[in-house]
Scaffold this motif. Structure first.
Motif, short mmCIF file in Angstrom:
data_model
loop_
_atom_site.label_atom_id
_atom_site.label_comp_id
_atom_site.label_asym_id
_atom_site.label_seq_id
_atom_site.Cartn_x
_atom_site.Cartn_y
_atom_site.Cartn_z
N UNK A 221 16.93 -1.40 -4.30
CA UNK A 221 16.45 -2.03 -3.06
C UNK A 221 15.32 -1.21 -2.45
N UNK A 222 15.46 0.11 -2.47
CA UNK A 222 14.40 0.98 -1.92
C UNK A 222 13.12 0.85 -2.74
N UNK A 223 13.23 0.77 -4.07
CA UNK A 223 12.05 0.64 -4.91
C UNK A 223 11.35 -0.70 -4.68
N UNK A 224 12.13 -1.76 -4.50
CA UNK A 224 11.54 -3.07 -4.19
C UNK A 224 10.86 -3.02 -2.82
N UNK A 225 11.50 -2.36 -1.87
CA UNK A 225 10.91 -2.22 -0.54
C UNK A 225 9.58 -1.47 -0.62
N UNK A 226 9.56 -0.40 -1.43
CA UNK A 226 8.31 0.35 -1.62
C UNK A 226 7.21 -0.56 -2.12
N UNK A 227 7.54 -1.38 -3.13
CA UNK A 227 6.54 -2.27 -3.72
C UNK A 227 6.02 -3.27 -2.69
N UNK A 228 6.92 -3.86 -1.92
CA UNK A 228 6.51 -4.84 -0.92
C UNK A 228 5.64 -4.21 0.17
N UNK A 229 6.01 -3.00 0.57
CA UNK A 229 5.21 -2.31 1.59
C UNK A 229 3.82 -1.97 1.07
N UNK A 230 3.73 -1.50 -0.17
CA UNK A 230 2.43 -1.19 -0.76
C UNK A 230 1.58 -2.46 -0.85
N UNK A 231 2.19 -3.56 -1.30
CA UNK A 231 1.45 -4.81 -1.43
C UNK A 231 0.98 -5.31 -0.06
N UNK A 232 1.86 -5.23 0.93
CA UNK A 232 1.48 -5.66 2.28
C UNK A 232 0.37 -4.82 2.87
N UNK A 233 0.47 -3.51 2.72
CA UNK A 233 -0.57 -2.61 3.23
C UNK A 233 -1.88 -2.86 2.51
N UNK A 234 -1.82 -3.02 1.18
CA UNK A 234 -3.04 -3.26 0.40
C UNK A 234 -3.67 -4.59 0.77
N UNK A 235 -2.83 -5.58 1.04
CA UNK A 235 -3.33 -6.90 1.45
C UNK A 235 -4.20 -6.78 2.69
N UNK A 236 -3.73 -6.04 3.68
CA UNK A 236 -4.49 -5.85 4.92
C UNK A 236 -5.81 -5.13 4.63
N UNK A 237 -5.74 -4.08 3.81
CA UNK A 237 -6.95 -3.31 3.49
C UNK A 237 -7.95 -4.15 2.72
N UNK A 238 -7.46 -4.90 1.73
CA UNK A 238 -8.37 -5.70 0.90
C UNK A 238 -9.10 -6.74 1.74
N UNK A 239 -8.38 -7.44 2.60
CA UNK A 239 -9.01 -8.49 3.41
C UNK A 239 -10.00 -7.89 4.40
N UNK A 240 -9.57 -6.88 5.14
CA UNK A 240 -10.44 -6.31 6.18
C UNK A 240 -11.65 -5.60 5.58
N UNK A 241 -11.44 -4.88 4.47
CA UNK A 241 -12.57 -4.17 3.86
C UNK A 241 -13.53 -5.13 3.18
N UNK A 242 -13.03 -6.25 2.66
CA UNK A 242 -13.91 -7.24 2.07
C UNK A 242 -14.78 -7.88 3.15
N UNK A 243 -14.22 -8.04 4.34
CA UNK A 243 -15.04 -8.52 5.46
C UNK A 243 -16.17 -7.54 5.76
N UNK A 244 -15.87 -6.25 5.70
CA UNK A 244 -16.90 -5.24 5.94
C UNK A 244 -17.97 -5.30 4.85
N UNK A 245 -17.54 -5.49 3.61
CA UNK A 245 -18.48 -5.59 2.49
C UNK A 245 -19.40 -6.80 2.68
N UNK A 246 -18.82 -7.95 3.01
CA UNK A 246 -19.61 -9.16 3.21
C UNK A 246 -20.58 -9.00 4.37
#
Length: 222
Positions: free
Chosen positions: A136-161
């Motif tokens: 359960x902790x390992x799955x939680x780690x994965x979900x947190x990483x994906x969620x954090x990366x999702x925010x970074x990818x969207x916001x940083x892509x806006x900066x790139x554009x």
């Protein structure tokens, strides 16, 4: 479309046109979030397939980028310090490009860190948990990483554009665009998600086979 998918058509049209100004404007629409998640996961799966197909790519992708970036930073600084104090001249871009190279090295290094699982994981605490709790902790780690990366990818892509739409040029150069370097941020976090998915698949396989789930990470290991 309404709700979270509002502006989907506008974003897809801007991507298809290749117009950075249109893309920068379209990415203010709510649909950028679900579309960003879909795109991030799709590209991450592509990288995951490449990891499975090429052992060299899986072992050396991030490290190659980090080493090349680090050597470039060191080379530029060494040469330009010599030129400044010995020849009394210096390239104007020598103080602006190294920080962007450091940006590339840092974020791809973050992906490599996830691959090695050398992030803060509370391994001693988790080892005392039952296997279901560990998983359960390992799955939680994965979900947190994906969620954090999702925010970074969207916001940083806006900066790139935005950078591309405003034709931001690297200070000290005539035709080197800033977005060429800034795009490394969403790319690095997409690669990071691929490493997260890779680790999660390994964890699921270990859980099913009865193998050890929580292992002590070794910095600099492979």
């Amino acid at each position: 479309m309404t709700g979270v998918f509002q502006g989907t058509g506008e974003i897809l049209s801007a991507v298809a046109s290749g117009d950075s100004w249109m893309l920068s404007s379209a990415m203010q629409q709510p649909a950028v979030w679900p579309l960003g998640l879909i795109a991030m996961l799709a590209v991450s799966i592509l990288f995951l397939v490449l990891y499975r197909v090429s052992d060299w790519f899986e072992r050396n992708f991030e490290t190659t980028i980090m080493v090349v970036s680090y050597l470039a930073i060191g080379g530029i600084i060494f040469v330009e310090v010599f030129r400044r104090f010995v020849l009394s001249e210096q390239a104007p871009w020598s103080t602006t490009i190294p920080p962007f190279l450091f940006l590339i090295m840092t974020w791809f290094g973050c992906s490599y860190n996830v691959k090695l699982r050398t992030h803060l994981a509370f391994a001693e605490f988790r080892n005392a948990m039952p296997r279901a709790g560990q998983m359960a902790c390992l799955v939680m780690d994965a979900l947190l990483w994906i969620g954090f990366s999702w925010v970074v990818v969207v916001t940083s892509t806006r900066v790139v554009a935005n950078s591309a739409s405003n034709f931001q040029i690297m200070l000290g150069t005539d035709n080197v665009m800033q977005w060429w370097f800034l795009i490394s941020v969403p790319l690095a976090f997409t690669v990071l998600v691929a490493r997260v998915l890779e680790n999660l698949l390994t964890d699921i396989a270990n859980f099913r086979s009865g193998e050890t789930l929580i292992q002590q990470a070794v910095i600099g290991g492979d």
